[in-house]
Motif scaffolding. Sequence first.
Motif, PDB file in Angstrom:
ATOM      1  N   ALA A 242       0.829  -1.214   0.000  1.00 17.74           N
ATOM      2  CA  ALA A 242       0.000   0.000   0.000  1.00 17.74           C
ATOM      3  C   ALA A 242       0.861   1.261   0.000  1.00 17.74           C
ATOM      4  N   LEU A 243       1.971   1.235   0.758  1.00 16.42           N
ATOM      5  CA  LEU A 243       2.853   2.397   0.831  1.00 16.42           C
ATOM      6  C   LEU A 243       3.620   2.601  -0.475  1.00 16.42           C
ATOM      7  N   GLN A 244       4.034   1.482  -1.091  1.00 18.43           N
ATOM      8  CA  GLN A 244       4.789   1.576  -2.358  1.00 18.43           C
ATOM      9  C   GLN A 244       3.903   2.074  -3.496  1.00 18.43           C
ATOM     10  N   GLU A 245       2.695   1.536  -3.566  1.00 22.66           N
ATOM     11  CA  GLU A 245       1.810   1.848  -4.694  1.00 22.66           C
ATOM     12  C   GLU A 245       0.886   3.025  -4.420  1.00 22.66           C
ATOM     13  N   GLN A 246       0.811   3.437  -3.142  1.00 24.39           N
ATOM     14  CA  GLN A 246      -0.131   4.480  -2.705  1.00 24.39           C
ATOM     15  C   GLN A 246      -1.562   4.136  -3.119  1.00 24.39           C
ATOM     16  N   LYS A 247      -1.841   2.837  -2.999  1.00 24.44           N
ATOM     17  CA  LYS A 247      -3.191   2.326  -3.291  1.00 24.44           C
ATOM     18  C   LYS A 247      -3.514   1.252  -2.264  1.00 24.44           C
ATOM     19  N   ILE A 248      -4.792   1.135  -1.941  1.00 21.32           N
ATOM     20  CA  ILE A 248      -5.213   0.074  -1.023  1.00 21.32           C
ATOM     21  C   ILE A 248      -6.276  -0.787  -1.692  1.00 21.32           C
ATOM     22  N   ARG A 249      -6.386  -2.033  -1.213  1.00 24.52           N
ATOM     23  CA  ARG A 249      -7.453  -2.907  -1.711  1.00 24.52           C
ATOM     24  C   ARG A 249      -8.271  -3.382  -0.519  1.00 24.52           C
ATOM     25  N   PRO A 250      -9.533  -2.936  -0.404  1.00 26.41           N
ATOM     26  CA  PRO A 250     -10.364  -3.368   0.723  1.00 26.41           C
ATOM     27  C   PRO A 250     -10.543  -4.883   0.738  1.00 26.41           C
ATOM     28  N   VAL A 251     -10.740  -5.448   1.921  1.00 19.77           N
ATOM     29  CA  VAL A 251     -10.979  -6.883   2.060  1.00 19.77           C
ATOM     30  C   VAL A 251     -12.247  -7.240   1.278  1.00 19.77           C
TER      31      VAL A 251
ATOM     32  N   LYS B 185     -10.755  -4.301  -6.436  1.00 21.45           N
ATOM     33  CA  LYS B 185     -10.463  -2.944  -6.901  1.00 21.45           C
ATOM     34  C   LYS B 185      -9.412  -2.283  -6.025  1.00 21.45           C
ATOM     35  N   GLN B 186      -8.475  -1.572  -6.654  1.00 19.86           N
ATOM     36  CA  GLN B 186      -7.495  -0.792  -5.886  1.00 19.86           C
ATOM     37  C   GLN B 186      -7.931   0.663  -5.839  1.00 19.86           C
ATOM     38  N   ILE B 187      -7.788   1.267  -4.664  1.00 21.84           N
ATOM     39  CA  ILE B 187      -8.239   2.654  -4.471  1.00 21.84           C
ATOM     40  C   ILE B 187      -7.030   3.515  -4.125  1.00 21.84           C
ATOM     41  N   PRO B 188      -6.783   4.594  -4.884  1.00 21.15           N
ATOM     42  CA  PRO B 188      -5.632   5.465  -4.575  1.00 21.15           C
ATOM     43  C   PRO B 188      -5.844   6.219  -3.255  1.00 21.15           C
ATOM     44  N   VAL B 189      -4.777   6.329  -2.468  1.00 24.88           N
ATOM     45  CA  VAL B 189      -4.842   7.083  -1.201  1.00 24.88           C
ATOM     46  C   VAL B 189      -3.620   7.985  -1.086  1.00 24.88           C
ATOM     47  N   ASN B 190      -3.802   9.082  -0.366  1.00 23.39           N
ATOM     48  CA  ASN B 190      -2.700  10.025  -0.156  1.00 23.39           C
ATOM     49  C   ASN B 190      -2.597  10.296   1.347  1.00 23.39           C
ATOM     50  N   VAL B 191      -1.744   9.520   2.026  1.00 25.49           N
ATOM     51  CA  VAL B 191      -1.582   9.704   3.469  1.00 25.49           C
ATOM     52  C   VAL B 191      -0.101   9.778   3.827  1.00 25.49           C
ATOM     53  N   ARG B 192       0.153  10.486   4.911  1.00 26.35           N
ATOM     54  CA  ARG B 192       1.508  10.460   5.473  1.00 26.35           C
ATOM     55  C   ARG B 192       1.490   9.465   6.634  1.00 26.35           C
ATOM     56  N   ILE B 193       2.476   8.592   6.667  1.00 29.03           N
ATOM     57  CA  ILE B 193       2.533   7.573   7.719  1.00 29.03           C
ATOM     58  C   ILE B 193       3.518   7.996   8.804  1.00 29.03           C
ATOM     59  N   ILE B 194       3.000   8.034  10.041  1.00 29.81           N
ATOM     60  CA  ILE B 194       3.870   8.156  11.214  1.00 29.81           C
ATOM     61  C   ILE B 194       3.628   6.889  12.020  1.00 29.81           C
ATOM     62  N   SER B 195       4.691   6.189  12.357  1.00 31.84           N
ATOM     63  CA  SER B 195       4.531   4.952  13.134  1.00 31.84           C
ATOM     64  C   SER B 195       5.320   5.068  14.429  1.00 31.84           C
ATOM     65  N   ALA B 196       4.996   4.185  15.370  1.00 29.21           N
ATOM     66  CA  ALA B 196       5.674   4.231  16.667  1.00 29.21           C
ATOM     67  C   ALA B 196       5.785   2.833  17.244  1.00 29.21           C
ATOM     68  N   THR B 197       6.810   2.629  18.063  1.00 31.90           N
ATOM     69  CA  THR B 197       6.975   1.340  18.736  1.00 31.90           C
ATOM     70  C   THR B 197       7.838   1.510  19.974  1.00 31.90           C
ATOM     71  N   HIS B 198       7.595   0.643  20.969  1.00 32.54           N
ATOM     72  CA  HIS B 198       8.496   0.609  22.128  1.00 32.54           C
ATOM     73  C   HIS B 198       9.467  -0.562  21.966  1.00 32.54           C
TER      74      HIS B 198
ATOM     75  N   LEU C 209       9.984  -3.075   4.993  1.00 34.92           N
ATOM     76  CA  LEU C 209       8.981  -2.190   5.594  1.00 34.92           C
ATOM     77  C   LEU C 209       9.649  -1.242   6.596  1.00 34.92           C
ATOM     78  N   TYR C 210      10.614  -1.757   7.337  1.00 34.43           N
ATOM     79  CA  TYR C 210      11.331  -0.943   8.314  1.00 34.43           C
ATOM     80  C   TYR C 210      11.965   0.278   7.640  1.00 34.43           C
ATOM     81  N   TYR C 211      12.644   0.054   6.510  1.00 33.13           N
ATOM     82  CA  TYR C 211      13.296   1.180   5.827  1.00 33.13           C
ATOM     83  C   TYR C 211      12.293   2.124   5.181  1.00 33.13           C
ATOM     84  N   ARG C 212      11.145   1.610   4.824  1.00 33.18           N
ATOM     85  CA  ARG C 212      10.076   2.443   4.255  1.00 33.18           C
ATOM     86  C   ARG C 212       9.483   3.352   5.347  1.00 33.18           C
TER      87      ARG C 212
END
Length: 452
Positions: free
Chosen positions: A254-263, A267-280, A296-299
């Motif tokens: 999804a991050l590479q293609e900037q598209k998601i496919r609902p379960v 059909k693939q749907i284009p999305v435009n989001v900024r990802i912020i992730s967190a972990t302990h 995924l880690y480097y992405r």
Amino acid sequence: MSKHSQTLPKILLVDDDDSLLRLMTIRLEGEGYQVVSAQDGKEALKILNTQTFDAVLSDLRMPGLDGLSLFEEIMAQRKDIPVILMTAHGTIEDAVEATQRGVFGFLTKPIDHDNLRALLDRALSQSSGTQNSSWCQNIITRSLEMEQLLDQAYRVAQRDVSVLITGASGTGKELLANALHNASDRADKPFVAINCGALPENLLESELFGHTKGAFTGAVHEHQGLFREADGGTLFLDEIGDMPITLQVKLLRALQEQKIRPVGSSKQIPVNVRIISATHKDLAKEMANQNFREDLYYRLNVVNLSLPSLHERSEDIPLLARHLLQQSAERHGVKVSKFSDDAMQLLVTAPWPGNVRQLVNVVEQCVALTQTAVIPAHLVEQALSSSEQRWPTLTEARDAFEQSYLLKLLKMTDGNVTRAAELAGRNRTDMHKLMKKHDLQSSDFKQEAASA
């Protein structure tokens, strides 16, 4: 308080000429700058270790530590402070060498004040200190380490890159993620957060990517999912280290293609989001154990912001305690004004394994139990000891239940994974993954059965 609440930009002025220091300080203060002065490079470094600045203006030729050496020392600690050098012996070679090394600007003496003002304006436009403080108004700090982190966060927010926030549980990772969103060009669009460790895999996939009507039992309506909800804004993936491997693959795509496919959809749907992730979690260790995908880690980890523990920013404890006390008292309608000196001493010296989240819990307990306007030390002591047996997070509780459930299941089946999977209503592959996650070996239970 955080320097982000100040209105005047702060300059460190370094020169071994006393009269020039006085003259430039008067001029710069007249222009609306806060000025702190130092007579040599060593004094400047001492000041930089205790205060934060928006720019450094230094003479090039000074006895001991000269301007370029001072610049190198500053860059080793703080790459974000713009440094402007001045010299009465300006040559093209000096200017070229200084700018090649990364010095922000170069001025020759006598200083042309219009040139200086223009250079300072440019330098300060890239520094967060003069920006509107509302983006991080919920982050209470006077810690130098936190100030530096907020400076870095503000600049990162301006660039539309993925950010990974690391730090122990309770340090305020979602608060920082929200501040990053507020400081970005996406601030007027949604900020959407999800805890990746709080949901089982199939529900998490549906929450993120959405599902079609009838995609699975119980899917009576179409669900758009959080990617589409956050479209144009920011999606915060908390506890990303807990995301199952199979879902990590789908997230990466999804991050590479900037598209998601609902379960349930083709059909693939284009999305435009900024990802912020967190972990302990230590993601390097998780990758080595093949629990987290390297690609995924480097992405996700284009920029890493590491939050200090509350113990590492202990100078913030009185500030935070007073702020939380005021908030809690207002919320509960209680007339309580402060902590006694002994109580505050206990707060400052406590180890805080649960970080800011634990401090919130302790203050809440004190406000709930106090019968006086000043909170006494014995109440803090009581709250501290009960908060150490803290209520687990949903992820911790789920993991503890999962491990206990698997132990019982494998004992009941004498380590027969197929039978255990059938009883759990999962397939063998899932069962092996769960066992690996909790470091359980079927052979241990077979040996136990044989010896019994």
